[in-house]
Each structure stands twice: as C-alpha cells, then as structure tokens.
Design a protein around this motif. Structure first.
Motif, short mmCIF file in Angstrom:
data_model
loop_
_atom_site.label_atom_id
_atom_site.label_comp_id
_atom_site.label_asym_id
_atom_site.label_seq_id
_atom_site.Cartn_x
_atom_site.Cartn_y
_atom_site.Cartn_z
N PRO A 1 177.34 67.42 41.93
CA PRO A 1 177.80 68.81 41.51
C PRO A 1 179.17 69.10 42.29
N ALA A 2 179.64 68.43 43.28
CA ALA A 2 181.15 68.60 43.86
C ALA A 2 182.13 68.39 42.81
N MET A 3 181.62 67.02 42.26
CA MET A 3 182.80 66.46 41.16
C MET A 3 182.60 67.58 39.83
N ALA A 4 181.68 68.20 39.67
CA ALA A 4 181.58 68.98 38.60
C ALA A 4 182.23 70.26 38.79
N GLY A 5 182.49 70.65 40.14
CA GLY A 5 183.39 71.82 40.42
C GLY A 5 182.08 72.73 41.13
N LEU A 6 181.12 72.27 41.74
CA LEU A 6 180.14 73.30 42.52
C LEU A 6 179.80 72.67 43.71
N PRO A 7 180.66 72.71 44.59
CA PRO A 7 180.53 72.03 45.84
C PRO A 7 179.55 72.59 46.84
N SER A 8 179.12 73.77 46.47
CA SER A 8 177.99 74.69 47.23
C SER A 8 176.69 74.11 46.85
N ALA A 9 176.52 73.16 45.94
CA ALA A 9 175.22 72.74 45.41
C ALA A 9 174.93 71.18 46.13
N GLU A 10 173.70 71.00 46.48
CA GLU A 10 173.13 70.01 46.95
C GLU A 10 172.45 69.24 45.94
N GLU A 11 172.71 67.89 45.37
CA GLU A 11 172.02 67.10 44.62
C GLU A 11 170.60 66.48 45.07
N LEU A 12 169.44 66.92 44.65
CA LEU A 12 168.24 66.06 45.00
C LEU A 12 167.34 65.54 44.14
N GLU A 13 166.64 64.57 44.46
CA GLU A 13 165.74 63.75 43.56
C GLU A 13 164.43 64.30 43.68
N LEU A 14 163.66 64.40 42.59
CA LEU A 14 162.36 64.99 42.92
C LEU A 14 161.46 64.08 41.93
N LYS A 15 160.04 63.89 42.54
CA LYS A 15 159.00 62.94 41.59
C LYS A 15 158.34 63.97 40.85
N SER B 1 154.68 64.66 38.43
CA SER B 1 153.40 64.12 38.24
C SER B 1 153.09 62.89 37.69
N ASP B 2 153.90 62.26 36.41
CA ASP B 2 153.74 61.34 36.03
C ASP B 2 154.59 60.20 36.14
N GLY B 3 155.17 60.06 37.43
CA GLY B 3 156.07 59.15 37.95
C GLY B 3 157.74 58.96 37.61
N GLU B 4 158.31 60.12 37.08
CA GLU B 4 159.58 60.13 36.57
C GLU B 4 160.20 60.59 38.01
N THR B 5 161.56 60.47 37.94
CA THR B 5 162.42 60.84 39.04
C THR B 5 163.54 61.74 38.18
N VAL B 6 163.48 63.20 38.77
CA VAL B 6 164.45 64.02 37.99
C VAL B 6 165.31 64.62 39.16
N VAL B 7 166.44 65.02 38.72
CA VAL B 7 167.62 65.50 39.43
C VAL B 7 167.49 67.12 39.32
N VAL B 8 167.63 67.66 40.69
CA VAL B 8 168.10 69.31 40.70
C VAL B 8 169.35 69.59 41.67
N TRP B 9 170.03 70.37 41.08
CA TRP B 9 170.89 71.07 42.10
C TRP B 9 170.36 72.37 42.78
N VAL C 1 168.25 76.70 41.93
CA VAL C 1 167.56 75.32 41.54
C VAL C 1 167.75 75.02 39.96
N ALA C 2 168.72 74.26 39.60
CA ALA C 2 168.75 73.84 38.20
C ALA C 2 168.31 72.40 38.00
N LEU C 3 167.46 72.34 37.05
CA LEU C 3 166.86 70.95 36.93
C LEU C 3 167.51 70.23 35.81
N SER C 4 167.77 68.97 35.87
CA SER C 4 168.27 67.94 34.94
C SER C 4 166.77 67.30 34.46
N TYR C 5 166.41 67.57 33.10
CA TYR C 5 165.27 67.07 32.47
C TYR C 5 165.52 65.73 32.39
N ARG C 6 164.13 65.00 32.40
CA ARG C 6 164.17 63.51 32.00
C ARG C 6 165.07 63.08 31.08
#
Length: 264
Positions: free
Chosen positions: A39-53, A55-63, A102-107
C-alpha cells in the motif's frame, strides 16, 4: 441438400461457440492484476497490509486503515478488474477524514492465492469480515461493493451483521449483465458465477445506498434501479448524472457515501 449442409454448419459453429464460452467464461468475467503492490508503494502509507486465511485454505491480502476515534470502518469489495493498487487514490481520499478501511484483494488478485469464482470470492469476503468484526462492533462496520463487488457485498450483508450497505454500479445479477452483452447466447443457463443479488437483497434489513451513473455502459443504469426496487427500506438511490462505470468519484460518489455514513 445444400440448405441442410448450411444449417448443420451453422449449428456446428454455434455449438462450438457455446462450448468455448462455457469453458472460458471465467476468463471473460474476471480480469485480475496479479501484481502484489504494498500500500505504501501504491500511495497509501496509512494502510497496513495483512494476509488472511480463508475457510477453504487460500491466503488473501487485505489493506487495513484503522479508523480515528469511533468513526465507521468500511469493508470494501472491488470490481472485476485490476487490484487494490489501482484504487489507492480513492482509498486515500476516502480515509482522509479518519474513516477506517478494510479493502480485500480477492483470490487470484494482487498477491492473493487461488483463482476467482463466486463461491471463492464470498469465502474471501467472509474472511475479511471475520477480521473486521474481531476488531470493531457490527454497528461500526459498513460494507461497500463496487461493480462485481456489489454481488459479493450483497451476499455478505445477507448473512452477517453490519450497519450499512453501499452498492456502487450494481446489477440484479451478473447473468443479467452477461445476457445483455451476449444476447445471442443462453447466458442464464451457461453462467457458473451468476451473483444473484436480486435473490439476496431481500434478506438485508440495514440501510442501503445504491449509486449509479446515468451513462454507465458496463452495468446499465436500469439494473441499479431494478435492484433498488427489490431492496427493503430504509434505502436511498443516488443517480449520478453523466457518470459512467468507473469514474463516479468525479460525479460526487464519495460525497454521497459520506453523507450516507454520517448523516443518518
């Protein structure tokens, strides 16, 4: 005999087209940018990037941009194209007043594993909701869906506790949109990921805001009006005169959404 041959040829060509569309339909429906951009590189330094699991075992990114004080938190579901990085300027503008995000990056999009499907995107949304609900009460969680994301947002809001639902350029169903584009094909029968918002929105009892550009050529304005007619009260419809599909901030979308979130 010659006429019969022509008819058989036409049937064969049409059948081949049906087969190709059926097999490749998800490549027509989803257009991810798979590049992972912090997010900081995209121009949103206030956002923290996290990974979530999921229910079916994928890993998705949220800001995640935490809210200031007791301001609301918007759970954001983007459209079928691009990535979160493409929307960083929008997020920066919208969170400038302390509204949380909380912005979700889909699978299959921007750093998330897997490949997009309707069931998969809804599972991703459930993971993002669980993350949000673990940190903020439902009374502070608003859900905002954009284009294809309105189908995801509506599905989530029909099953989880939230405070408000915002639908930007929504459809009755993705199958209805596809049928308008591919009018010569039986889209309603072929489509795997129909996102039937028309069947889900009646389960939603929180306030609903629908925004639609009058000049939208991707999801026609009439689909937004039809979905609005199916929604329960309290509800509000905002026609953004001259607005297209992906430029609604230029026509006052963020102002209308802030008024909805903060104005009752």
């Amino acid at each position: 005999m010659a006429l019969l041959k022509w008819l058989l040829l036409i049937v064969a060509i049409y059948g081949g087209a049906l087969t190709l569309v059926y097999i490749g339909q998800r490549s027509l429906q989803y257009h991810p940018d798979k590049t992972r951009t912090p997010p900081a590189m995209a121009g949103l330094p206030s956002a923290e990037e996290l990974e979530l699991k999921t229910s079916d075992g994928e890993t998705v990114v949220v800001w995640h941009v935490p809210p200031r004080g007791d301001k609301p938190v918007v759970l954001y579901f983007h459209g079928n194209g691009g990535s979160l990085a493409w929307r960083a300027d929008r997020f920066k503008s919208f969170t400038a007043d302390g509204t949380g995000l909380v912005a979700l990056s889909y699978r299959g999009y921007g750093g998330s594993t897997g490949s997009p499907t309707e069931a998969g995107l809804i599972a991703d949304a459930q993971a993002a909701y669980a993350f949000t609900a673990a940190r903020y009460p439902a009374e502070r969680i608003a859900v905002w869906g954009e284009s294809l994301g309105t189908g995801v947002a509506t599905a989530l809001a029909a099953s989880q506790r939230i405070s408000r639902l915002i639908l930007e350029s929504p459809f009755t169903s993705a199958a209805d949109v596809g049928a308008k584009v591919y009018w010569f094909l039986p889209v309603q029968l072929l489509m795997k990921d129909a996102f039937r918002s028309d069947e889900r929105i009646g389960k939603i009892t929180v306030p609903v805001l629908i925004l639609h550009g009058s000049a939208d050529t991707v999801v026609p304005f009439g689909f937004g009006r039809k979905l609005f007619a199916l929604a329960n009260e309290p509800k509000r419809f905002v026609r953004l005169e001259g607005g297209g599909h992906s430029n609604l901030d230029q026509f006052g979308a963020q102002n209308a959404i802030r008024a909805f979130l903060y104005g009752g």
